[in-house]
Write an enzyme that holds these catalytic residues in place. Structure first.
Site, PDB file in Angstrom:
ATOM      1  N   LYS A 192      34.804  53.965  69.692  1.00 30.93           N
ATOM      2  CA  LYS A 192      36.031  53.704  70.454  1.00 30.93           C
ATOM      3  C   LYS A 192      36.208  54.797  71.514  1.00 30.93           C
ATOM      4  O   LYS A 192      35.905  55.967  71.260  1.00 30.93           O
ATOM      5  CB  LYS A 192      37.215  53.679  69.488  1.00 30.93           C
ATOM      6  CG  LYS A 192      38.532  53.229  70.115  1.00 30.93           C
ATOM      7  CD  LYS A 192      39.643  53.180  69.063  1.00 30.93           C
ATOM      8  CE  LYS A 192      40.973  52.752  69.645  1.00 30.93           C
ATOM      9  NZ  LYS A 192      42.033  52.692  68.621  1.00 30.93           N
ATOM     10  N   SER A 231      44.658  48.539  68.476  1.00 31.93           N
ATOM     11  CA  SER A 231      44.083  48.948  69.744  1.00 31.93           C
ATOM     12  C   SER A 231      42.550  49.047  69.709  1.00 31.93           C
ATOM     13  O   SER A 231      41.931  49.152  70.767  1.00 31.93           O
ATOM     14  CB  SER A 231      44.647  50.324  70.136  1.00 31.93           C
ATOM     15  OG  SER A 231      44.259  51.292  69.195  1.00 31.93           O
ATOM     16  N   SER A 278      45.614  50.009  63.959  1.00 32.83           N
ATOM     17  CA  SER A 278      44.690  49.769  65.065  1.00 32.83           C
ATOM     18  C   SER A 278      43.239  49.528  64.669  1.00 32.83           C
ATOM     19  O   SER A 278      42.436  49.136  65.515  1.00 32.83           O
ATOM     20  CB  SER A 278      44.745  50.934  66.064  1.00 32.83           C
ATOM     21  OG  SER A 278      45.865  50.802  66.902  1.00 32.83           O
TER      22      SER A 278
END
Ligand SMILES: [Zn+2]
Lengths: 493, 484
Positions: free
Chosen positions: A79, A154, A178
């Protein structure tokens, strides 16, 4: 080589492949890079692909011994809020576009030490604030199951990359869900460990007291292997847990036998997609059949938990994001005065959702409101933690949905932040209480979109969520069968 | 003067002291002064995204040492907090400090003021990290040096108990002495390793309610502290006497123009939005650490000063000078233990040793004349083996060559001339060379005795025994006496 290449394999599958001598790291990494090239034009999971670096590293590994390296030759997507040395790390934000940190996050260096190959950085909501990966400064990511739908967020890029079969493993970060919510939306598995299980050093902070790095993979085993590799004390993160991570084993058929499992009574009032209710019922039925003692339990008020979460997360974020000021790195919009440089840089550099939370966080910490909002939220958090501590005195696992329904359509909730916030209703409890939680795929909605279930255990008991999730995973026998750009709908226009 | 008495000042100090740790408070960068800009930095002290603080145990130990020396309560668990404000010298745009759960609470600094023993109560002591330095360049450019960023500071906050500017300055001098004594801060106000902010308010005498206080920052010398407070008291007094009200404000001391410049008015007061630092768990200080630091405390300056007076019968002034620094007191006592008579030893240390340290610089610990050699020298003088004048010369030689005093005395032939026959010849020669003075002495001008003694000392190169010389001169010049 199988039809789809090696990119569709699980972490265990790759290990077995190497053990058989069926392929070398450069074959597998190359195959993943090809898959990314073929599919990511539609999905948009990645913001950066390190093709040359990854291949070079894989070729080095080709000649090396895999022993002692549990993720040897495993391609991993990271990420974009997790620092990778001298590689772009922009957190989905304009303000950090082009920023290259001078160091690797502890989780990244541990992945590398375990033999993993970092293939690229995945898309995310700006600074991890969002539940749809639409709040990214570069592009929205699409759900591989239906490209008109959001992948969740996210860590939507990481979940979509695994779901689309571009990589077997990805790192995400979870502040209020997330990792788990996008895992649920994309039909993959994600684990958020106990707060402090994985060092946060090098994770660009959103809300420090809630943030955790965790793995996303096609199965529980893949997540468990990755978590084992990245977990553990870290001298440069004082909040990392000192005690070692418990052994994370699936535990076989008898895993659920004698387990005490709680199902929250409070979710009855919440509007759940029928597929979610059905998955929950099926899980409860299976657990009972497998010898678990299932009982309804009362949870601390979920609405209060989500409110507490948003106050604390915004407060910490307002302070954590103060460093993006145009002085030393990232974007700068110059001006004659210092104050104006700050204002212009931050106005141009941050997106709307980030600004909303910075303003909210600044407000709840400001004198005159501090006690009423931030102070009270901290008290509520203590009570919520106590409640869960007591609850886990009488149960081993809590089972509940990951999200009230399957993925929503892109753009559907962009204008309604509160509706977006409420999609975190089942994920914020484990965040606020700092507990380990896993989301596993548990079925499909009427529209053929995956829905997930969540298991939560007491702090420090990642072993229990792994055992429970492995058993349910076998029971659900969920098959990943998404074809990005295929059945679900049009590609990116 | 009646108007003067209408208000009494109430003063509190906030002193920031840079700790002499090897590394910074939250990272392993060297905490060093004077390096090339931005060479002592890392992701942590630059506040780069994702970097996290980790507390330096050495800084905690030093703060605990100070806390135990001042009799503070040391919190078993204190809490770091973020103080949020935007400024380019603060890379995270928040400072990591302590707010409502500081490391040390209470305690007091005790010292002897000219009017008697003084005890200044403390509010608290806490740890925090220093900011970088802004370098303003012409053409509206500013540069930032982050080397100082993250250097550990202790902030020492007094209760508002100081009564006037000189009281505040004296407290500060004594605090500085303690910090240096404990080896935790070099106490350099000019270079900023010790910084002082002052809170001042006025109240009517006897009133228990404090008036509105104002803050003065940037006071970088003891003189500035006194002058700045004095100006602020005068300003407040004028406002109050004019029927006005004091508003909260912060001013800066301008050292060059010797005046206060308002930096922030009440309207511009900052809201620091303090909250507990989520990147650091509560700072646990175990009882063992407190005990260890307490047991390792040296005899503190005040106790030592008092002991030097009691044990050696030294005047308060001498004890104060000798206890200005631990090294000086140590030097003095080693000389006494090696046989120097205490008052004589004190005189030698204060006059010769400190003077030459001032002249040449350097640390007393590395001083060229060892306390043992000084003791030998003091003994040579007090035993009458050499004169005081010769002693001073011997000391200079020892300083230059590192020889022990006996060797210098021998080499330069400075043994006291106490042979009456040789001395008599010298006295006669001096009298013969100054017939006018001799006549006037005989005529009753007794003060000329010192002149003759001086001449004999000069003639003998400082080796003459002055008592003996005096006797001989008197006898020779006595009416009807002596001249054979
Ligand atoms: Zn540093």
């Amino acid at each position: 080589m199988p039809d789809g290449g090696y990119s569709d394999l699980s972490v265990r599958g790759i290990e077995e492949l190497y053990r058989r001598g069926g392929a070398r790291p450069s074959d597998v990494v190359g195959s993943c890079l090809d898959a990314i090239e073929a599919k990511d034009g539609i999905v948009g999971a990645f913001v950066e692909v390190f093709r040359e670096e990854a291949l070079a590293r894989a070729r080095e590994l080709d000649g090396e011994d895999s022993r002692g390296r549990p993720l040897f030759g495993v391609p991993v997507a990271v990420k974009d809020n997790i620092c990778t040395r001298l590689m772009p790390t922009s957190c989905g934000s304009r303000i950090l576009r082009g920023y290259r940190p001078p160091y690797d996050a502890t989780a990244v260096s541990r992945l590398r030490a375990a033999g993993a190959v970092i293939v690229g950085k995945t898309n995310m909501d700006e600074f991890a604030m969002g539940s749809s990966t639409e709040h990214s400064s570069s592009h929205p990511t699409r759900n591989p199951w239906d490209t008109d739908c959001a992948p969740g967020g996210s860590s939507g890029g990481s979940a979509a990359a695994v779901a689309a079969g571009m990589v077997p493993l990805a790192l995400g970060s979870d502040t209020g869900g997330s990792i788990r919510q996008p895992a649920s939306f994309c039909g993959v598995t994600g684990i958020k460990g106990t707060w402090g299980r994985v060092s946060r050093y090098g994770l660009v902070a959103f809300a420090s007291s809630l943030d955790q790095i965790g793995p996303i993979a096609a199965d529980v085993d893949g997540c468990a292997r990755a978590l084992r590799a990245i977990a553990g004390a870290d001298g440069i993160d004082s909040t990392a847990l000192a005690d070692p991570c418990p052994a994370l084993e699936g535990g076989g058929e008898a895993a659920l036998d004698g387990m005490r499992i709680g199902v929250p009574s409070s979710i009855k009032g919440i509007d759940l997609d029928p597929s979610v209710s059905a998955a929950l019922a099926a899980a409860v039925r299976h657990a009972a059949e497998a010898g678990s003692r299932v009982a309804e339990v009362d949870l601390p008020d979920l609405g209060l938990t989500i409110a507490c979460y948003y106050v604390i997360a915004a407060a910490e974020a307002s302070s954590n994001l103060a460093r993006y000021d145009g002085v030393r790195f990232g974007m700068r919009v110059g001006s004659d005065t210092l104050g104006e440089m700050y204002a212009r840089t931050r106005s141009a550099g941050f997106g709307e959702e980030v600004k909303r939370r910075i303003l909210l966080g600044t407000f709840v910490l400001s004198s005159g409101y501090h006690d009423q909002y931030y102070g009270r939220a901290c008290e509520v958090r203590e009570r919520i933690r106590d409640c869960y501590r007591r609850l886990f005195g009488s149960i081993d696992l809590l089972i509940l949905p990951t999200a009230p329904g399957p993925a929503f359509r892109l753009g559907e909730r962009l204008d309604d932040p509160v509706a977006m916030y409420l999609s975190d209703i089942f994920t914020t409890p484990a965040s606020v209480a700092g507990l380990p939680a896993v989301s596993i795929p548990a079925g499909l909605s009427a529209d053929g979109l995956p829905v997930g279930l969540q298991l939560i255990a007491a702090g420090g008991r990642e072993d229990l969520i792994v055992r429970g999730a492995s058993a349910l995973e076998r029971a659900f026998a969920f098959r990943r069968r998404c074809v990005p750009g295929g059945s679900g709908g049009g590609g990116r226009s | 003067m009646r108007r003067e008495a209408a208000y009494e000042p109430v003063i509190g100090l906030e002193v920031h002291a840079q700790l002499l740790t090897r590394t910074k408070l939250f990272c392993r960068c060297p905490a060093r002064y004077g390096a090339e800009p931005n060479t002592l930095v890392c992701p942590v002290c630059l506040g780069l995204p994702g970097a996290l603080p980790a507390v330096n145990g050495e800084a905690v130990a030093m703060a605990v040492r100070l806390g135990t020396a001042l009799g503070c309560r040391i919190a078993p668990a204190s809490v770091f907090a973020r103080k949020n404000y935007f400024y380019p010298d603060c890379p995270r745009n928040y400072q990591i400090t302590m707010y409502d759960a500081p490391l040390c609470e209470g305690g007091a600094l005790e010292y002897d003021a000219p009017e008697g023993p003084r005890l200044v109560e403390l509010e608290r002591i806490h740890l925090e990290d220093d900011a970088g330095k802004l370098l303003h360049r012409p053409a509206a450019r500013s540069l930032v040096d982050f080397n100082r960023c993250g250097v550990p500071l202790v902030e020492i906050v007094t209760r508002p108990v100081l009564g006037d500017p000189s009281d505040a300055a004296l407290f500060l001098q004594n605090l500085r002495r303690l910090l240096r004594w404990l080896g935790i801060c070099d106490g350099n106000l000019e270079e900023g390793s010790m910084r002082c902010d002052v809170n001042v308010s006025l109240r009517t005498p006897g009133s228990r309610r404090l008036g509105t206080r104002t803050e003065i920052k940037n006071l970088n010398s003891f003189k500035a502290v006194e002058a700045g407070i004095r100006l602020e008291i005068a300003r407040q007094r004028k406002v109050l006497e004019g029927g006005g009200e004091i508003e909260r404000q912060t001013s800066l001391w301008n050292a060059r123009r010797r005046e206060l410049v308002v930096m922030r008015s009440k309207e511009e007061a900052r809201d620091y939005r303090y909250f507990p630092e989520p990147d650091l768990p509560p700072l646990e200080v175990r009882a063992e650490l407190v005990e260890r630091e307490r047991s390792r405390l040296p005899e503190l300056p005040l106790a030592r000063e008092r002991r030097l007076r009691a044990e050696y019968g030294l005047p308060a002034y001498d004890a104060g000078v000798l206890c200005a620094e631990r090294g000086i007191a140590d030097y003095f006592e080693r000389a006494v233990r090696a046989g120097a008579e205490p008052k004589e030893g004190a005189n030698w240390v204060m006059r010769e040793v400190l003077a030459s340290l001032r002249e040449r610089g350097g640390r007393i610990e590395e001083f060229a004349v060892s306390p043992d050699d000084l003791a030998r020298l003091v003994r040579l003088v007090s035993d009458g083996a050499i004169s005081r004048t010769a002693g001073t010369e011997v000391f200079r030689e020892m300083l230059r060559t590192g020889e022990e005093p006996g060797a210098v005395v021998g080499r330069l032939g400075l043994e006291l001339l106490a042979d009456p026959r040789r001395l008599e010849m010298m006295v006669d020669a001096v009298i013969a060379a100054n017939p006018g003075e001799a006549a006037r002495f005989r005529g009753g001008k007794r003060q000329l005795l010192e002149f003759f003694v001086g001449q004999v000392m000069k003639e003998s190169g400082g080796t003459a025994d002055p008592r003996l010389a005096r006797d001989l001169i008197e006898r020779r010049l006595a009416p009807g006496g002596g001249e054979r």
